[in-house]
Design an enzyme around this catalytic site. Structure first.
Site, mmCIF file in Angstrom:
data_model
loop_
_atom_site.group_PDB
_atom_site.id
_atom_site.type_symbol
_atom_site.label_atom_id
_atom_site.label_comp_id
_atom_site.label_asym_id
_atom_site.label_seq_id
_atom_site.Cartn_x
_atom_site.Cartn_y
_atom_site.Cartn_z
ATOM 1 N N TYR A 136 0.823 -1.207 0.000
ATOM 2 C CA TYR A 136 0.000 0.000 0.000
ATOM 3 C C TYR A 136 0.865 1.269 0.000
ATOM 4 C CZ TYR A 136 -3.962 -3.061 1.366
ATOM 5 O OH TYR A 136 -4.930 -4.030 1.426
ATOM 6 N N ASP A 219 -0.202 -17.805 2.094
ATOM 7 C CA ASP A 219 -1.285 -18.684 1.637
ATOM 8 C C ASP A 219 -1.527 -19.820 2.622
ATOM 9 O OD1 ASP A 219 1.275 -19.391 0.874
ATOM 10 O OD2 ASP A 219 0.771 -19.918 -1.193
ATOM 11 N N ASP A 247 -9.224 -9.553 8.295
ATOM 12 C CA ASP A 247 -10.652 -9.746 8.010
ATOM 13 C C ASP A 247 -11.010 -11.208 8.223
ATOM 14 O OD1 ASP A 247 -10.818 -7.024 7.154
ATOM 15 O OD2 ASP A 247 -12.366 -7.565 5.684
HETATM 16 MG MG MG Z 1 -9.612 -4.347 5.561
#
Ligand code: MG
Ligand code: NAI
Length: 355
Positions: A136, A219, A247
Site C-alpha cells: 500500500y 497462503d 478480516d
Molecule cells: Mg480491511
C-alpha cells in the site's frame, strides 16, 4: 480531571452512525468524572469530496497533529466516488503522514459468540500489520488512461527501517503475551521485498530468544488460521497481507461488526488513530442496524492508549457480558436489535444510562 482532545472523523455511510455510539459510551466516563473529552469534528470523506472536490481539507494533517487521538468511523461511497479517493487520499494519508506504522488488530472469540468454525478452540490472537508501506505504498500511477495502451503500475516497498520498527513492536507485544510470534511472508513470489522483511525478522528473532518465532507463507497462513487459529498468539504481516488476514480472523471470531483496530505511532510523537476494521457498509447504511460494537471496542483501544486502562477494561467487560447473554444482538449476529439498542445494552452493563 484529565482532558483529552479527540479528533472525530466519522467518514461515510455507517461510519458516522457507529462512532456516534462509541461517543455515547465515552460520555458515560465523563458523567462518572473519570475523564473529559473535547471533541473536534471533521466532516471529511466521500461526502466532503462531492461537496468540495477534496476528501479532506488541505491542512487536515496539521490539524490532526494537535489532538491526543483520532477516532475514525469508516470511509467510502463506492457508488459515487472512486474508492482510492477516500482510501489512499484520506485514511492512508493519516497513517503515512502521522507515522502510524503499526495497525494492531486483536481477534478473540468470546463466550456467546458463534464462530463459523466447527471447533474454533480458544482463539486469542493479535495481528500486527505494517501500516505505512508494503503493498500500500501508493507509489505508482496510470499512463495512457482510457486508451488501448493504458498501464497501471504500483510499487511494493519494504524498507529496512519500516520492517524493523513494526516487527520489533510485534516481538515486544509477544513478550507481554504468550511469547509466540509468527511472521507472515511470501518469499517464493515476492523475494525482493520479502527478502528484506525476512532478514529483519531473523535478526530480531536472535535479539528475542525468549520469544518462540516462526515464518509462514501467507497462503498457508490463511489455511492454518481456519484449521487451528487457537495455536497463534502474535502475527506480524505486511500491509496487504495483514489487511486480508485480519478480516479472516475477524470472520472466525464473530464477524466484522465486532472487530476494532488501533493505528499506532508507538513513538507517541503523533496522535494515534482508532477505528473499526469494517468499511462504510453502504448496503446497510441509514437503517440503524449496523453493529456498533467494533466502533465501541475501538473507543476502548483508544482509552487504553491514552492511559485510561481501567475504563478501557470496563468497556471490554461490558461488551463481553452483553455478548455472553445474547439477548441483544444486531442483525449480523443473528438478532434483530437496532444499533442504538446494542449500545444501550453496553451502557446498562456499565451501570449507566444516557437519558
Ligand atoms: Mg480491511
Ligand atoms: P465493508 O466492511 O463496508 O462491508 C462488508 C460487509 O460487512 C457488508 O455486507 C456490510 O454490510 C457488513 N458490515 C460492515 N460493517 C458492519 C457493521 N458494523 N455491522 C454489521 N455489518 C457490517 O466492506 P466493503 O463493502 O468492501 O466496502 C464498502 C466501502 O468501505 C468501500 O468504499 C471501501 O473502500 C470502504 N472501506 C473502508 C474501510 C475503512 O474505512 N477503514 C475499510 C474497508 C472498506
Amino acid at each position: 480531571m484529565q482532558r483529552y482532545r479527540i479528533a472525530l472523523v466519522g467518514g461515510d455511510h455507517i461510519g458516522p452512525e457507529v462512532v456516534a455510539e462509541g461517543r455515547r459510551v465515552l460520555a458515560a466516563f465523563e458523567r462518572e468524572g473519570v475523564c473529559r473529552f473535547e471533541w473536534q469534528e471533521y466532516p471529511w470523506g466521500a461526502g466532503h469530496y462531492l461537496r468540495t472536490g477534496a476528501a479532506m481539507d488541505a491542512d487536515a494533517i496539521d490539524r490532526l497533529r494537535g489532538c491526543d487521538a483520532i477516532y475514525f468511523g469508516a470511509h467510502g461511497d463506492p457508488a459515487r466516488v472512486p474508492e482510492h479517493v477516500t482510501g489512499q487520499g484520506m485514511l492512508h494519508r493519516f497513517r503515512k503522514e502521522l507515522g502510524l506504522f503499526v495497525n494492531l488488530r486483536p481477534a478473540r472469540l468470546l463466550p456467546g459468540v458463534a464462530s463459523p468454525l466447527r471447533e474454533p478452540g480458544d482463539i486469542d490472537l493479535q495481528i500486527v500489520r505494517e501500516n505505512t508501506e508494503g503493498e500500500y505504498s501508493g507509489m505508482g500511477g496510470r499512463l495512457h488512461v482510457g486508451t488501448p495502451l493504458e498501464l497501471g503500475m504500483q510499487a511494493i516497498v519494504v524498507t529496512r527501517a519500516g520492517a524493523e520498527r513494526t516487527i520489533r513492536f510485534a516481538f515486544e507485544l509477544a513478550r507481554t503475551r504468550r511469547r509466540q510470534l509468527t511472521c507472515v511472508t511470501k518469499g517464493s513470489a515476492l523475494g525482493q521485498v520479502m527478502g528484506v522483511w525476512v532478514d529483519v525478522f531473523a535478526e530480531l528473532a536472535a535479539e528475542y530468544p525468549d520469544v518462540q518465532s516462526e515464518r509462514v507463507n501467507v497462503d498457508a497462513m490463511a489455511m492454518y488460521l481456519l484449521a487451528r487459529p487457537a495455536a497463534y498468539d502474535v502475527i506480524v504481516a505486511s500491509n496487504l497481507m495483514g489487511d486480508i488476514l485480519s478480516d479472516l480472523t475477524a470472520g472466525i471470531v464473530g464477524g466484522i461488526g465486532l472487530a476494532a483496530s488501533a493505528n499506532l505511532d508507538p513513538t507517541r510523537r503523533n496522535p494515534s488513530l482508532f477505528e473499526p476494521i469494517h468499511g462504510s457498509a453502504p448496503d446497510i447504511a441509514g437503517q440503524g442496524i449496523a453493529n456498533p460494537i467494533a466502533a465501541i471496542r475501538a473507543a476502548a483501544l483508544m482509552l487504553d492508549w491514552l492511559g485510561e486502562r481501567e475504563a478501557s477494561q470496563r468497556i471490554d467487560a461490558a461488551i463481553a457480558e452483553v455478548l455472553a447473554e445474547g439477548t441483544v444482538r444486531t442483525r449480523d449476529l443473528g438478532g434483530t436489535a437496532a444499533t442504538t439498542k446494542m449500545t444501550d445494552a453496553v451502557l446498562d452493563k456499565l451501570g449507566t444510562v444516557d437519558s
